[in-house]
Design a protein around this motif. Sequence first.
Motif, PDB file in Angstrom:
ATOM      1  N   THR A  98       0.394  -1.551   0.056  1.00 26.73           N
ATOM      2  CA  THR A  98       0.525   0.057   0.294  1.00 26.73           C
ATOM      3  C   THR A  98       0.635   1.091   0.021  1.00 26.73           C
ATOM      4  O   THR A  98       0.093   2.906  -0.514  1.00 26.73           O
ATOM      5  N   CYS A  99       2.338   1.126   0.005  1.00 25.74           N
ATOM      6  CA  CYS A  99       3.096   2.589  -0.067  1.00 25.74           C
ATOM      7  C   CYS A  99       3.910   2.357  -0.404  1.00 25.74           C
ATOM      8  O   CYS A  99       4.844   2.867  -0.024  1.00 25.74           O
ATOM      9  N   SER A 101       5.967  -0.162  -0.586  1.00 31.81           N
ATOM     10  CA  SER A 101       7.940  -0.896   0.592  1.00 31.81           C
ATOM     11  C   SER A 101       7.979  -2.061   0.458  1.00 31.81           C
ATOM     12  O   SER A 101       9.172  -2.848   0.676  1.00 31.81           O
ATOM     13  N   SER A 138       0.876  -3.703  -6.054  1.00 27.27           N
ATOM     14  CA  SER A 138      -0.394  -2.355  -5.447  1.00 27.27           C
ATOM     15  C   SER A 138      -1.416  -2.264  -5.167  1.00 27.27           C
ATOM     16  O   SER A 138      -2.081  -2.590  -5.983  1.00 27.27           O
ATOM     17  N   TYR A 140      -4.246   0.557  -3.302  1.00 25.12           N
ATOM     18  CA  TYR A 140      -4.736   2.036  -2.962  1.00 25.12           C
ATOM     19  C   TYR A 140      -5.359   2.672  -1.842  1.00 25.12           C
ATOM     20  O   TYR A 140      -5.715   3.413  -1.813  1.00 25.12           O
ATOM     21  N   THR A 177      -2.510   1.737   6.083  1.00 26.19           N
ATOM     22  CA  THR A 177      -2.734   4.102   5.154  1.00 26.19           C
ATOM     23  C   THR A 177      -3.530   3.904   4.609  1.00 26.19           C
ATOM     24  O   THR A 177      -3.902   3.935   3.679  1.00 26.19           O
TER      25      THR A 177
END
Length: 275
Positions: A98-99, A101, A138, A140, A177
């Motif tokens: 989500t970030c 990483s 991913s 968002y 997040t």
Amino acid sequence: MGSVILWIPFIITSGIENCCSRQPPWFNGLELLEDAKQNKHVLPSGCEGIDILLEGGFRIGQLTEIVGPSSSGKTQMCLRSALGVADMNLGSVFFLDTCNSFSSNRIASMINQHTATSVEEDGETRVKRIMSRILCQSVYDIFELLDILRQLENRLSYQEKSNGNSIRLLIIDSIATLVAPILGSKNSQGRMLTISTGILLKRIANDYNLSVLVTNQMVGGQRGHLKPALGESWKSIPHVQLLLSRDKGSTICGISILKHTTIGSGRTGKFVIHN
């Protein structure tokens, strides 16, 4: 913003109706015991200190939350766990990022530092074998996460019927997040959606015998004390809650149990991470 408010009730209502239509059967104590013996084992964390503290690692069928301030080692712990499960041929890993990483380069570097499961396997073959078992996507926003989780349920159901190589570890780095923005409103729909997401994760873990691992940041609380970012709405969701800490510049992380289904809270341990 108005469109978000309109969509939330629809998703929550659909989720409730879906849960009601899929009411699980009742099990007696003997059936639950057999399921625990056959399916509800533990997965290695990839860090010896953590596995010792948790008496084997992350429990299958449960949701584990890693809480800690920035740079405390949360993402590193997730990557090590993904590596450990994939390397031991225990199944596949699904990493929801989500970030930004997730780093394939970091995992490849860790593989060289991690003890090989087979002395006959050369380095390049091992890297390919491990990386092919780690799936990454991913994410968002919370709505995209819910859509992915429902697709995952369909995939796991198919694999269960076909006896395929199923996913054994689901990682979300970081759940905060996605959830924190919808909790910022005074509207209770954000809290309802948060709880619905947690329940869905727990159901997936239990029904398909996998372990769910999520990370959560720390934010300032009363009198400057840090607290988990997701607050009271999320507090009761995880089966296990672990707190990470690390001194600036140190490779040694501290870990303590805040909550666990079988181990007393307050137990602590240490593990080493490599930058």
